[in-house]
Design an enzyme around this catalytic site. Structure first.
Site: not given
Length: 200
Positions: A27, A91-93
């Site tokens: 996390n 970030y999405s990748a």
């Protein structure tokens, strides 16, 4: 976790102090401001190290101990790892890579009869100051409660659930992703301030 050496030492420290692991909760996050300036190769490489490769390194080092204890991996990810949106490309990748890696690992462990649970947690924007700053002026999405999201993650890990979605409506959005691509684009556009993001 920005250093490739750090994940190894973190897990080794836990193994030395605890003698083994029952849970590994991944996390940590490296964020980048939303907008087009975040598209550089350097920014993408850094985000991939923090948000993906370090997760892989920690898992690889901890997996023998988790196998012995029949333990659990809890992977905290993002809606942006299931549903792509504008102005979050690197970030999405990294988050999509998490989904692919841990989805494949779950299948590998299953066919080998390795009793290690993997819980994928798909969370939305949380009410942290750093998150709010990163998307200031770009999105109109309302942030969710951080403590409630944490409780959902804890429950999911404790029950060895395959997936956790917080808020719950994200599960529906993920299910609809392939069925209704045009309405999804329309909904996402409603939450964006495109002018502010493009100027970033």
């Amino acid at each position: 976790m920005a250093s490739p050496e750090a994940p190894e030492s973190v897990v080794q420290f836990a193994l030395d102090k605890l003698g083994g692991l029952d849970y590994l909760v991944l996390n940590h996050i490296g964020g980048a401001p939303a907008g087009t300036r975040a598209h550089t190769p350097q920014a993408t490489r850094w985000l991939m190290q923090v948000n993906f490769l370090s997760y892989v390194q920690l898992t690889s080092r901890a997996l023998p101990s988790l196998t012995d204890s029949k333990g659990s991996l809890v992977v905290v990810s993002s809606l942006l790892g299931r549903v792509p949106t504008s102005f979050s490309t690197p970030y999405s990748a990294a988050k999509f890579a998490l989904d692919g890696f841990f989805g494949s690992l779950r299948r590998e462990l299953d066919v080998q009869d390795v009793n290690v649970a993997i819980t994928m947690c798909v969370l939305g924007l949380r009410d942290r100051a750093s998150a709010a700053e990163a998307v200031r002026g770009v999105t109109r999405v309302k942030a969710s409660s951080g403590p409630k999201a944490a409780l959902a993650v804890i429950r999911g890990g404790a029950t060895r659930a395959a997936g956790v979605f917080y808020p719950w409506r994200f599960h529906l959005l993920c299910l609809l992703r392939r069925w209704l691509p045009r309405p999804r684009a329309w909904f996402i556009r409603q939450d964006l301030n495109v002018t502010a993001a493009a100027a970033a």
